[in-house]
Design an enzyme around this catalytic site. Structure first.
Site, short mmCIF file in Angstrom:
data_model
loop_
_atom_site.label_atom_id
_atom_site.label_comp_id
_atom_site.label_asym_id
_atom_site.label_seq_id
_atom_site.Cartn_x
_atom_site.Cartn_y
_atom_site.Cartn_z
N ASN A 1 -44.17 -46.85 10.44
CA ASN A 1 -43.86 -48.22 10.86
C ASN A 1 -45.11 -49.03 11.11
O ASN A 1 -45.19 -50.21 10.74
CB ASN A 1 -43.00 -48.19 12.13
CG ASN A 1 -41.54 -47.85 11.85
OD1 ASN A 1 -41.01 -48.16 10.80
ND2 ASN A 1 -40.90 -47.20 12.80
N HIS B 1 -41.59 -52.11 9.40
CA HIS B 1 -40.29 -51.53 9.74
C HIS B 1 -39.35 -51.46 8.55
O HIS B 1 -38.46 -50.59 8.53
CB HIS B 1 -39.66 -52.32 10.89
CG HIS B 1 -40.33 -52.09 12.21
ND1 HIS B 1 -40.09 -50.98 12.98
CD2 HIS B 1 -41.27 -52.82 12.87
CE1 HIS B 1 -40.83 -51.03 14.08
NE2 HIS B 1 -41.55 -52.14 14.04
N ASP C 1 -37.34 -48.15 7.62
CA ASP C 1 -35.90 -48.07 7.34
C ASP C 1 -35.65 -47.38 6.00
O ASP C 1 -34.69 -46.60 5.86
CB ASP C 1 -35.29 -49.47 7.33
CG ASP C 1 -35.20 -50.09 8.71
OD1 ASP C 1 -35.42 -49.35 9.70
OD2 ASP C 1 -34.92 -51.29 8.81
N GLU D 1 -35.88 -41.53 14.66
CA GLU D 1 -36.18 -40.72 13.48
C GLU D 1 -35.61 -39.32 13.58
O GLU D 1 -36.05 -38.41 12.88
CB GLU D 1 -37.70 -40.64 13.28
CG GLU D 1 -38.46 -39.89 14.35
CD GLU D 1 -38.92 -40.77 15.50
OE1 GLU D 1 -39.93 -40.42 16.14
OE2 GLU D 1 -38.27 -41.81 15.76
#
Length: 241
Positions: free
Chosen positions: A91, A96, A100, A126
């Site tokens: 990230n 982000h 994802d 996660e």
């Protein structure tokens, strides 16, 4: 405007966005469509919106079923707790959207490696969970290693279309105790301890708790099935004394 109609419109919009098909309403008070909306919302509430996997609440219910099966029939199940290694750095470095994409890719990889009877869930962040019913120590470690190797060997394209990324996972596992009453919290705690051990040893590895030895005689197994009250509910050993 009828507030109830507004709520139904909002529910229909949520289900359309999630890809849930609804029958066309035959009338303003079509109970067939209303039941379909209720069923769709129940399904949606048990699903992780990012990955499409069962969410934590649905997974806890599945674990409860497997513990009950283990205590009544002696059939062991394997619980795996899976964590993506160094996910924060993904990230931080790529953003982000990339994070994802990695979560979705890992969810797909895990789902492709399991049997239809197994359950893969996203527990949050996660972290993922997998439960393998009817799984003893002979095959448990092999199944867990297959998941780890599948993730480590996959090159994942990132949303920008140019960069790719490889990630690894750490896996901790614990078997459900056969013929013994336990709790979902205790089972998850045991698997979590093994996950922490896998990370302590350097990540990208599998650690599974040794199978506990429960000496249960055939006579004791018969008693487990015999301890029912008049309503058919199982009576705990402490209550039977």
């Amino acid at each position: 405007m009828n507030p109830q109609a507004l709520r139904l419109d909002h529910a229909r919009a949520l289900l359309r966005e999630a890809g849930v098909a609804l029958p066309p309403p035959a009338s303003a008070n079509d109970w067939t469509e209303i039941q379909a909306i209720i069923d769709g919302l129940c399904e949606l509430s048990a699903r992780d919106p990012l990955t499409g996997l069962p969410n934590r609440r649905a997974f806890l219910g599945r674990l409860t079923q497997e513990l009950d099966r283990s205590s009544r029939a002696g059939e062991m199940a394997l619980l795996l707790m899976i964590d993506i290694d160094h996910f924060k750095s993904v990230n931080d470095r790529y953003g982000h959207l990339a994070g994802d994409a990695v979560l979705r890719a890992v969810a797909r990889l895990l789902s492709e490696q399991v049997r239809p009877m197994d359950t893969v869930a996203r527990l949050g962040g996660e972290e993922f969970g997998v439960v393998f019913p009817h799984c003893g120590p002979t095959f448990g470690a092999l199944l867990a290693e297959r998941l780890r190797a599948a993730v480590a060997a996959t090159v994942m394209p990132l949303p920008d279309g140019q960069a790719t990324l490889q990630v690894t996972v750490s896996i901790g596992g614990a078997y459900s105790p056969a013929w013994v009453r336990s709790s979902v919290e205790h089972w998850m705690e045991r698997a979590d301890r093994q996950l922490y051990e896998a990370k302590r040893q350097g990540r990208n590895r599998v650690c599974i708790e040794p199978v506990p030895v429960n000496e249960v005689s055939p006579e004791e197994k018969d008693l487990l099935f015999a301890w029912h009250d008049a309503s058919g509910y199982m009576i705990d050993a402490a209550d039977a004394v």
